[in-house]
Design an enzyme around this catalytic site. Structure first.
Site: not given
Length: 390
Positions: A154, A316-317
């Protein structure tokens, strides 16, 4: 450039369609994809995004469509985890101002296992509808967790866009609320499956649609999705306040939100199915999304192309190339820090324990993007300027 599926594995009950070369996929993730392809309620095929790596039960970066069942572990323990982005009116920011902004962010947004010391305004909490037993149990604690970053991958990142503007990106999820909901319903699914004589050894325990727990999980999962969004919005508000304290004339626009751990009911190939995205982003035609690299590499704002074979999904990344423990043991701390310093990035690597989030622990984001040119179209490239990590 590769625009379509890179490889198709046809050895299982359903095909496995890869947006990366088969040799780029670690054996553990490949075995998990095979397990998905042999589920009796899996639909059409398994889609594997170019950032994939081994997860628990299901690979991170995989997309699974089902009929008649939902798998808590195919959504994951951080329900609703995702990213949001916001454009500022700034076209540049001085280093001293950026450092001051980052200091205020660190003072107002708890990171890691830290929570707020005071209960946050209940107006931030999503409305509770229907029976939500685990949400009710965890609600009071969640009031201290909303607006907190968490740990792992995060981040809060300040970026310079190819459109000339300074952007803010936040990556976080549903904190302990989603974790507790996920584990509770995985335990329930394991119990139900064992009682029915099903194999629960692969981490893919499921809730049949005929079970009362299917509806309970569905409601609680969707609450966690809303909570995760509210969590990101509150952090974004605190980041906006930090900018305004240092640069009072700044304005904000173009908010984008995208979860990548969720299940939703959708229409695909003429059937209504439950699409599980675990570390995968929905990419319907024209839909905005975000694909971050690492704290040392570019991120991308994209629009989806609505590719049917990926169940309208994309990565997603960048995806990990090594485990967190392996990164801490093998990466060179001085080398990783020097690379970030040379790029002028205010980074989050202070000592060896931070190496699990070093750029060297992630795949090459440029290769990941090349592998999904058929899934998304890049709109804006974002270069990191400063990073807060969980």
């Amino acid at each position: 450039m590769k625009a379509g599926v890179n490889a198709v594995i046809k050895t299982e009950k359903l095909p496995i369609k890869l947006w990366l070369d088969e040799g780029q996929m670690e054996e553990g993730a490949l075995e998990q994809a095979r397990n998905l392809a042999n589920l009796p309620f899996a639909f059409s095929h398994i889609a594997v995004m170019p950032d994939t790596h081994q997860g628990y039960g299901m690979p991170i970066g995989a997309v699974l469509a089902t009929q008649g069942a939902i798998i808590p572990n195919a959504v994951g323990v951080d329900i609703g985890c995702g990213m949001c982005a916001l454009r500022t009116s700034l076209t540049d920011i001085a280093t001293d101002d950026l450092k001051e902004v980052m200091k205020i962010i660190r003072d107002t947004v708890p990171v890691g296992f830290n929570h707020h010391t005071e209960r946050q305004d209940e107006a931030w909490m999503p409305e509770r509808k229907g029976e939500l037993p685990i949400v009710a149990q965890e609600y009071e604690s969640a009031l201290y967790q909303i607006g907190t970053l968490g740990s792992g991958n995060h981040f809060i990142e300040i970026q310079k866009g190819s459109d000339g503007y300074i952007w803010i990106m936040v990556h976080s999820g549903s904190r302990n609320l989603g974790f507790t909901v996920a584990n509770h319903y995985d335990d329930v699914a394991q119990r139900l499956n064992r009682d029915a004589g099903e194999d629960v050894s692969r981490g893919l325990a499921f809730l049949p649609e005929s079970s009362e727990y299917f509806d309970l999980y569905w409601r609680e999962m969707n609450y966690c999705l809303e909570f995760a969004l509210a969590n990101r919005k509150l952090m974004m508000e605190r980041v906006e306040a930090a900018f305004m304290e240092v640069l009072p004339e700044v304005e904000f626009a173009d908010f984008i939100n995208k979860p990548h751990n969720f299940a939703s009911e959708e229409e695909h190939f003429g059937e209504t199915v439950i699409v599980h995205r675990k570390g995968a982003t929905r990419a319907r035609k024209g839909e905005w999304g975000m694909i971050p690299g690492s704290q040392g590499t570019r991120s991308f704002l994209v629009k989806g192309k609505g590719e049917p074979m990926s169940f309208e999904s994309c990565s997603h990344g960048a995806g990990r190339i090594m485990s967190r423990s392996q990164a801490r043991k093998t990466l060179d701390l001085k080398k990783e820090v020097k690379a970030l310093k040379d790029r002028g990035i205010l980074h989050a690597i202070r000592n060896r324990k931070d190496l699990d989030e070093a750029p060297g622990s992630y795949k090459d984001i440029d290769e990941v993007m090349r592998n999904q040119t058929g899934l998304v179209e890049v709109q804006i490239e974002l270069r990191p300027l400063a990073v807060v990590k969980g």
